[in-house]
Design an enzyme around this catalytic site. Sequence first.
Site, PDB file in Angstrom:
ATOM      1  N   PHE A 143      -7.576  -0.347 -13.932  1.00 39.67           N
ATOM      2  CA  PHE A 143      -8.688  -0.931 -14.698  1.00 39.67           C
ATOM      3  C   PHE A 143      -8.488  -0.797 -16.204  1.00 39.67           C
ATOM      4  O   PHE A 143      -9.387  -0.415 -16.933  1.00 39.67           O
ATOM      5  CB  PHE A 143      -9.988  -0.242 -14.269  1.00 39.67           C
ATOM      6  CG  PHE A 143     -11.232  -1.076 -14.436  1.00 39.67           C
ATOM      7  CD1 PHE A 143     -11.485  -2.120 -13.565  1.00 39.67           C
ATOM      8  CD2 PHE A 143     -12.134  -0.824 -15.441  1.00 39.67           C
ATOM      9  CE1 PHE A 143     -12.635  -2.888 -13.697  1.00 39.67           C
ATOM     10  CE2 PHE A 143     -13.287  -1.579 -15.597  1.00 39.67           C
ATOM     11  CZ  PHE A 143     -13.538  -2.618 -14.721  1.00 39.67           C
ATOM     12  N   CYS A 203       0.795  -1.233   0.000  1.00 42.19           N
ATOM     13  CA  CYS A 203       0.000   0.000   0.000  1.00 42.19           C
ATOM     14  C   CYS A 203       0.824   1.278   0.000  1.00 42.19           C
ATOM     15  O   CYS A 203       0.539   2.206  -0.747  1.00 42.19           O
ATOM     16  CB  CYS A 203      -0.920   0.033   1.225  1.00 42.19           C
ATOM     17  SG  CYS A 203      -2.141  -1.273   1.304  1.00 42.19           S
ATOM     18  N   ALA A 236      24.396 -25.250   7.344  1.00 46.77           N
ATOM     19  CA  ALA A 236      24.274 -26.687   7.102  1.00 46.77           C
ATOM     20  C   ALA A 236      22.960 -27.010   6.414  1.00 46.77           C
ATOM     21  O   ALA A 236      22.905 -27.850   5.509  1.00 46.77           O
ATOM     22  CB  ALA A 236      24.380 -27.449   8.427  1.00 46.77           C
ATOM     23  N   GLY A 237      21.902 -26.363   6.839  1.00 48.42           N
ATOM     24  CA  GLY A 237      20.616 -26.579   6.188  1.00 48.42           C
ATOM     25  C   GLY A 237      20.642 -26.154   4.746  1.00 48.42           C
ATOM     26  O   GLY A 237      20.091 -26.819   3.862  1.00 48.42           O
ATOM     27  N   GLU A 271      -6.218   5.502  -8.187  1.00 51.67           N
ATOM     28  CA  GLU A 271      -5.649   4.861  -9.378  1.00 51.67           C
ATOM     29  C   GLU A 271      -4.753   5.763 -10.223  1.00 51.67           C
ATOM     30  O   GLU A 271      -3.776   5.280 -10.805  1.00 51.67           O
ATOM     31  CB  GLU A 271      -6.797   4.329 -10.252  1.00 51.67           C
ATOM     32  CG  GLU A 271      -7.598   3.227  -9.600  1.00 51.67           C
ATOM     33  CD  GLU A 271      -8.877   2.928 -10.361  1.00 51.67           C
ATOM     34  OE1 GLU A 271      -8.927   1.902 -11.061  1.00 51.67           O
ATOM     35  OE2 GLU A 271      -9.831   3.732 -10.262  1.00 51.67           O
ATOM     36  N   GLY A 296      15.650 -26.921  11.115  1.00 52.53           N
ATOM     37  CA  GLY A 296      16.218 -25.789  11.850  1.00 52.53           C
ATOM     38  C   GLY A 296      15.231 -24.639  11.838  1.00 52.53           C
ATOM     39  O   GLY A 296      14.306 -24.574  12.631  1.00 52.53           O
ATOM     40  N   GLU A 344     -13.246  -6.811  -5.811  1.00 53.09           N
ATOM     41  CA  GLU A 344     -14.487  -6.208  -6.302  1.00 53.09           C
ATOM     42  C   GLU A 344     -15.465  -7.271  -6.757  1.00 53.09           C
ATOM     43  O   GLU A 344     -16.666  -7.151  -6.564  1.00 53.09           O
ATOM     44  CB  GLU A 344     -14.184  -5.240  -7.444  1.00 53.09           C
ATOM     45  CG  GLU A 344     -15.408  -4.481  -7.923  1.00 53.09           C
ATOM     46  CD  GLU A 344     -15.091  -3.468  -9.000  1.00 53.09           C
ATOM     47  OE1 GLU A 344     -16.054  -2.933  -9.599  1.00 53.09           O
ATOM     48  OE2 GLU A 344     -13.899  -3.194  -9.256  1.00 53.09           O
ATOM     49  N   ARG A 404     -12.328   0.895 -20.680  1.00 52.43           N
ATOM     50  CA  ARG A 404     -11.466   1.954 -20.129  1.00 52.43           C
ATOM     51  C   ARG A 404     -10.115   1.959 -20.831  1.00 52.43           C
ATOM     52  O   ARG A 404      -9.534   3.022 -21.062  1.00 52.43           O
ATOM     53  CB  ARG A 404     -11.285   1.780 -18.619  1.00 52.43           C
ATOM     54  CG  ARG A 404     -10.426   2.878 -17.992  1.00 52.43           C
ATOM     55  CD  ARG A 404     -10.381   2.774 -16.490  1.00 52.43           C
ATOM     56  NE  ARG A 404     -11.562   3.295 -15.844  1.00 52.43           N
ATOM     57  CZ  ARG A 404     -11.735   4.561 -15.466  1.00 52.43           C
ATOM     58  NH1 ARG A 404     -10.786   5.457 -15.733  1.00 52.43           N
ATOM     59  NH2 ARG A 404     -12.832   4.948 -14.875  1.00 52.43           N
ATOM     60  N   GLN A 423     -14.801  -5.570  -1.625  1.00 51.19           N
ATOM     61  CA  GLN A 423     -15.085  -4.193  -2.013  1.00 51.19           C
ATOM     62  C   GLN A 423     -16.539  -4.023  -2.412  1.00 51.19           C
ATOM     63  O   GLN A 423     -16.975  -2.905  -2.672  1.00 51.19           O
ATOM     64  CB  GLN A 423     -14.207  -3.803  -3.214  1.00 51.19           C
ATOM     65  CG  GLN A 423     -12.718  -3.828  -2.967  1.00 51.19           C
ATOM     66  CD  GLN A 423     -11.934  -3.658  -4.251  1.00 51.19           C
ATOM     67  OE1 GLN A 423     -11.232  -4.562  -4.662  1.00 51.19           O
ATOM     68  NE2 GLN A 423     -12.035  -2.511  -4.892  1.00 51.19           N
ATOM     69  N   ALA A 451      13.201 -24.166   9.384  1.00 49.17           N
ATOM     70  CA  ALA A 451      12.041 -24.710   8.661  1.00 49.17           C
ATOM     71  C   ALA A 451      11.683 -23.888   7.435  1.00 49.17           C
ATOM     72  O   ALA A 451      10.582 -24.013   6.900  1.00 49.17           O
ATOM     73  CB  ALA A 451      10.823 -24.836   9.578  1.00 49.17           C
TER      74      ALA A 451
END
Length: 1493
Positions: free
Chosen positions: A1061, A191, A500-501, A1423, A403, A949, A1027, A914, A405
């Site tokens: 859009f 955002c 090591a992992g 937008e 370790g 939307e 659009r 939305q 993960a």
Amino acid sequence: MAVLPRPPSASVEPASSPVSVQDSLNPLIESTYTHSDLNFYVNGRKISLSNPNPHWTLLDFIRAQHGLKGTKLGCGEGGCGACTVVLQVKDPLKKGKIAHHAVNACLFPLVGADGKHVITVEGIGSVEKPHPLQERIAKLHGSQCGFCTPGIVMSLYALVRNSYDVEKRVFRLSARDVELEGALDGNLCRCTGYKPILQAAKTFVTEDLKGQLNEDSDPNNDTLELDISGLKINDGKSASKQSCGRPGGCCRDTPGSNCSNDSDSVSAEDTSSTDATSISPSDYPTAKAVIADTKLEDTNTSGATYAAPIKSKENKPEENGPGPGSKTGTSLDAPVAIPANGIPQFQFAPYIPNTELIFPPALWKHESRALCFGNDKKLWFRPVNLQQLVEIKDAYPSAKLVGGASEVQVEVRFKNSDFAIAVYVSDIEELKTMSAPESERAAKSMNTFTIGANTPLSELETICKSVYAKLGQRASAVEALRKQLRYFAGRQIRNVASLAGNIATASPISDANPVLFAAGAVVHAQSKAKGSFPLPLSEFFIAYRTTSLPPDSVITRIEIPLPTHGVKEITKSYKQAKRKDDDIAIVTTGFRVRLNDDGIVEDITLAYGGMAPKTIEAKGARDTLLGRRWFDSTTLEAGLEALLHDFQLSFSVPGGMAHYRRTLALSLFFRFWHEVIAEFGLGQVDKEIISEIHRDISSGSRDDLNPNGQRVIGKQIPHLSSLKQCTGEAEYVDDIPRMNRELFGGLVLSLKAHAKLVEIDWKPALELPGVVGYIDKNSIPKEHNVWGSIKKDEPFFADGEVFSHGQIIGMIYAETALQAQAGAKAVKIVYEDLPVILTIDEAIEANSFFAHGKELKKGKAIDGSMRDAFSECDRVFEGVTRCGGQEHFYLETNASLAIPHSEDGSMEIWSSTQNAMETQEFVSHVLGVPSNRINARVKRMGGAFGGKESRSVPIACLLAIAAKKEKRPVRIMLNRDEDMATSGQRHPVQARWKVGVSNDGKLLALDADVYDNAGFSQDMSGAVMDRCCTHIDNCYEIPNVHIRGHVCRTNTHSNTAFRGFGGPQAMYITETFMSAIAEGLNMDIDELRTKNLYKEGDRTPFLQEIDEDWHIPTMLSQLRASTNYDARKAAISKFNKTNKWKKRGICMIPTKFGLSFATALHLNQAAAYVKIYADGSILLHHGGTEMGQGLYTKMCQVAAQELGVPVDAIFTQDSQTYQTANASPTAASSGSDLNGMAVKHACDQLNARLQPYREKYGPDAPMKTLAHAAYLDRVNLAANGFWKMPKIGYKWGNFDIATQKPMYYYFTQGVGISEVELDLLTGDHTVLRTDIMMDVGQSINPALDYGQIEGAFVQGQGLFTLEETLWTRDGALATQGPGTYKIPGFADIPQQFNVCMLRHDGDGQQLTWKHLRSIQSSKGIGEPPLFLGATVFFALREAVRAARKMNGRFEEGWCMDSPATVEVLRCNVGDRLSEMARVERKEGERPFFIKVE
């Protein structure tokens, strides 16, 4: 799978199982693993868990606790940081002290919490008493949707806590620590554009912490003033002498050396990044802040009081003194101080370290013990010493060692791996021993650098830096390893992952393995049978993810040999990825060479990752280079030719990018060859070759002076939920407390892009524990199994045939989310494959389209023919332009909760949407009840951008069907991969255009066919195309136009609305053909743009007149002057002439964006309901939804301004269909316009009713007095407001100017300038500077609008340069999460980012925008700025163009498609290396990944 033996204290009764499993594990459990309890602390509270769920991660546990919903699930793979928590542990490097490690709770095994203190966002502060970090992010507008905010807060919290030395009372935190050391590289925000978050974090850099900050700090100073405009723009004369933070490593990291930035092959005036950005916008007035204990609050916006309860016979105010008493008061969570001369002021509470959460004293005494817990499906073991670990591997060699993960949990979640026996190894201290020298003498005697297998990568990174500082070039391999670790994953993963992992995983694109390979590292392993034994890394990797490590063995340490003193040996590492921070490599390398005294190669290793299924040595190149003189051009040429022979990748090679990967293989060796020459002083080299892209600390400005500010309108009030979002108290759908008997849904999705459904077997799922039932096409009447926002053509459930990979077939529901997901995966489906169409080109060839048929005509296209128009043109240009799609990547995936009621068939639907009205309509449709039985509600969304939307609707409907069937609440929150596979994205677009111009550059004619890739259903694709067609003119007058739109039907997921859009894709097409014209005419692009700008009175291709609200020429002129654009452009031209390996580009582009629901006229309406209670408090409902854009805040400001009350007197609970009927979706940047006018209409009615009381009690009488009196007089204190947008009403197909109505209510306009630097060897780039000016009218809240501008720009930057969506050949989306799909991160934003708003016309007169007839004369802003991100693309295009001209490769009609990824940029440079590496496509070969544009 065999049932496992019982852990100690397990309540599960095991069934019979193979004796070998029981016999091997039971003795260990009975002798060693006698405990199954986890003991740890959460936010200072002790937790004891007995035999917990073995499938739980730390995040699963945290979110199962009451009041701990602030930690979010964003991706499930450790790539977004939304789940970040802090582990407070004993500091392994500083005995007796504590350390704070940010970790990904979504990955971290619950067993790893034992003996640690887990701190979540709730533990550090609340709205009532926030942590200073939470307060500052909120007040400085660093939180919009807020879903990512808790994770960012916790990453910064770890940084701040680790910066304070409790014993010495010294606080050491620099801007470099905040921004360049990777503290935030594991966090994403979609955002804000990151700038305000960094700004908030940097307030701690200069703060007096009542301790020793630096030599100049004053501990007695209780009030400190801060400049929060962003850091001062560096003038290049006072650069820090610290390491510059160059990704390739800075020479200041070497003791006693000077940074290469201090001098260069050309003058600093021409090359310095700081000089390129040194001219700041003209004197922007910027906000100020103070750190003080005294409270400074603007009473116009905060501080309402409310009347005491009224009794039926209570007297009126004038009969009983001054009025009703007060029962309480409120204030804004994050109030602002009184502005000073129109400039915002902020007050921050001081940060006092000794008030922080302490390390629980009991944990100092905690003794780790062997643990075992689980059930008959999965067991966890936690050994505490090496012997115990070796015994487990001996007893059960296939046990999975875990370790951090980071790899394991991804395999569990996304690859359906099931590790029956998991062993947590990170608490084994024996495996963390290091050989870091503590003295200079010890350093000199070192001949091996030993790394404990369990050493966390962050700790290893620090130690490597220390070792290199002491040993210098002898430790070049150690420094090369550090460089790779810095950009390995995010900080949260580096804090828990081990070397090591990384080695054992044997990833073919491992960052560390090529360096270790080249350095001659040796892995030491141990087993019960063989004891300790070495495994040279050169022999370790056998095949894809296969190593020579025996199954019963564990890695104990890694040894890196160091050259003896005086030996000319150097090791370097290089990595190229799509994004610099937190990204997997495309190609990664480790190079080592040893020269004799004559400069002859004695030994060399060139190790590569990303060029084969495993880490591999270029043996042919090695053999070729041995015995050659290094500083000899023939050696370089021989090495390059040998590498081409070593890496003969096919066009269809797994992973794709064959040409780019081969080019990188050559380019990185080319860089290494020159770097060795420079390091050993063998000769002179161009420093641009050996320097990687440099990024400085970011800065930026906003013009914070608002000359149009009013009592409330125009003030920079923080987002009303911002502080709640920072403290984790803001509630999202999945945070709603669990309902009684609630069920959870798991989607059953198609695994084919197009196929017949031959058979679906639900039985395997229904037999699983916890699974209650399922729904599919048979759960609703056939005629109800269809939906769609515009065209009803998409089934809720696939019926006999699937048309997209990820199409919904059904839904399993179960008692827990994990059980529902397991059930969904267990459903057996038999498919019969059908032909698949993926790309626009394939759709055109197959004539696969949805009916559309709309076109725009202007000029001779109406009253003549386009052939005549083109016949009058001097030059005609033709081309094909492609723009890829874009994933929304909102941090909160689609989520919903259906709550059925026991009577009347009514239901409450909570949805992250939305579009509450459409949710209500389709839920009522599938349930067979009227809409008045369905209350669709949404409080807030964790981001949406258009993606919620429409695509949120079927999720809610599925839950409603299940809830009705079972008469129980049902909830779902999609996993990230599910969301990306089902929710669609921005439409990929292709345009085939023809443009005619005069010789002097006047546009005369445009003919275009525009195609978008709709996917398998129409959704809103037709409206997006509408659009798109109406924005293909951008800001330019073209007398004769014919545009035709086409909507392609393919077998991808159904694409949908996305911020802009279709407008950004259209304007990108415009600027592409403008570039082609300028280059074809050999004309300056800025001159071409200026020459063709609209003038007042001109008409667009949809025949709308350009009226008095046309400010693009003014904005171009103002921004051009204030940024010194022309001088910078000339300097860049000079730079490009003198620099062969780096190029720069600069671009200035205008944009106009039409505001309204363009051709859905009925959506341009809104309603609001305002209720004034007798105590003077006000409840506001409207049809808009809050997704982070600040709509609720703006609407409260509108109501507060109109009613004459502080903002905190207004409360909006949520958006719901029971309060606002028939609400339009919050979209098209029209939320403020529509809802704001409706709110004003309601307030106007209330003001008319209250006017007699204002006359009686005075204009300044508080609302509690007015409401009290009006109530007693039986005045209606509730009002419904309504507004419909006037004057618009465009009709497609009407080409009569006299009768055609406008399509858009007005245009929001803007201008952007971006300057970039490009590394020609790799395609890597940085944005040096961006300046934006937007016409937003009279802003309701400039801070929110600035946030929208910056966030939209960065999202647009991602669209056009970084974010690439790819499909597999069989139609599956390949980019399904942050691991494969990269959005911009903190390190991708412009280094200097300046934003301002249009205030004055060309004559210097203040603008008013009174003609707009919009709410407070403001403009929609969500937008319009997004397309300005394309300024980065076109600046990069200029840089590439300069390179192509230098290489003799520039030709008319050259095309570079969007997005301009590192691959696209590098492969378009046209240099010799790229040509050498070219991969020819053989007949029948298909690319490994498909681009569908």
